[in-house]
Design an enzyme around this catalytic site. Sequence first.
Site: not given
Length: 336
Positions: A124, A148, A152
Amino acid sequence: MNILLTGGLGFIGSHTAVVLASEGHSVVIVDNLCNSQQQTLGNLELITGKKLPFYEGDVRDVDLLKKILRDHQIECVIHFAGLKSVAESGADPLKYFDNNVSGSIVLIEAMQAEGVKKLIFSSSATVYGVPQYLPYDEEHPLAPMNVYGRTKLQVEEILQDLSKSDPDWSIVCLRYFNPIGAHESGLIGELPQGIPNNLMPYICQVVSGKLPHLNVFGDDYDTKDGTGERDYIHVMDLAEGHAAALAFTNHHQGWEAINLGTGFPYSVYDLISAFEKSAKQSIPKVVKERRSGDLPIYYAKADKAKNLLNWQGKRDLQSMCDSSWNYQDQLTRVPK
């Protein structure tokens, strides 16, 4: 090739399954259905005209993964299975580290055990954090602003270290920007469970009457119209980027991080205006205060994808909105 898609019934995974199947690859899907629907499988088979082996299971189930890899003679894994809500990740970080990081480690262990050493990872643009310059290129410092994004980045770092320890691995980390849109058939698209976290499915639920209005979080940014600007990319362009990355792994070893974006930012109001044109109706909206952590603007430098993968996004914003509306319109017509 025989390819395993983890999280393959999700938004991006399902569209990638269509592209890969159309290119003649054998696609196998594992998904725990935590943010996807079983009915997507039937729609995929309608679109592709092929029976797609499916396993309902968790990416942290090492025995299941080994069995799938072995039974289907898997040659490459595309790893989509990850939780993706920024807000939820801050409220429940352990859930995110367990699923996104621990789940990836279990998958890698299963792949090593079965001798499968080609992996494409769904990463991402959140790994970049606050822009030190724009557009983001792959050399931009990595400082994610939320849990989040940190999950990643941790997986990217694990994979980079893995490739250094064993040169037989071919690993591509694809850093997505903002995927929207749907397949032209209208049979698959973005259908999150609960209230959507992303702009496009939220718009769709407002237009369908499920939500009363769209919240616009801030119209006083230093941007062309005061709203946040993002690099929106059609999900079919994104899916084709995975097919290009798959071809790349066949002649490349080591680790690469590659942006998948258009290189052009659109504002929230740009997106609303285009969708109103698609749906031929106005979208009620309420301007709210800025959300903490939202950036005014970000977008990709996508030269590396063009140079290494011979890929670039080619569908415009109106195409993205037209396909999303077509999907939403078909959803509302399906008898309950």
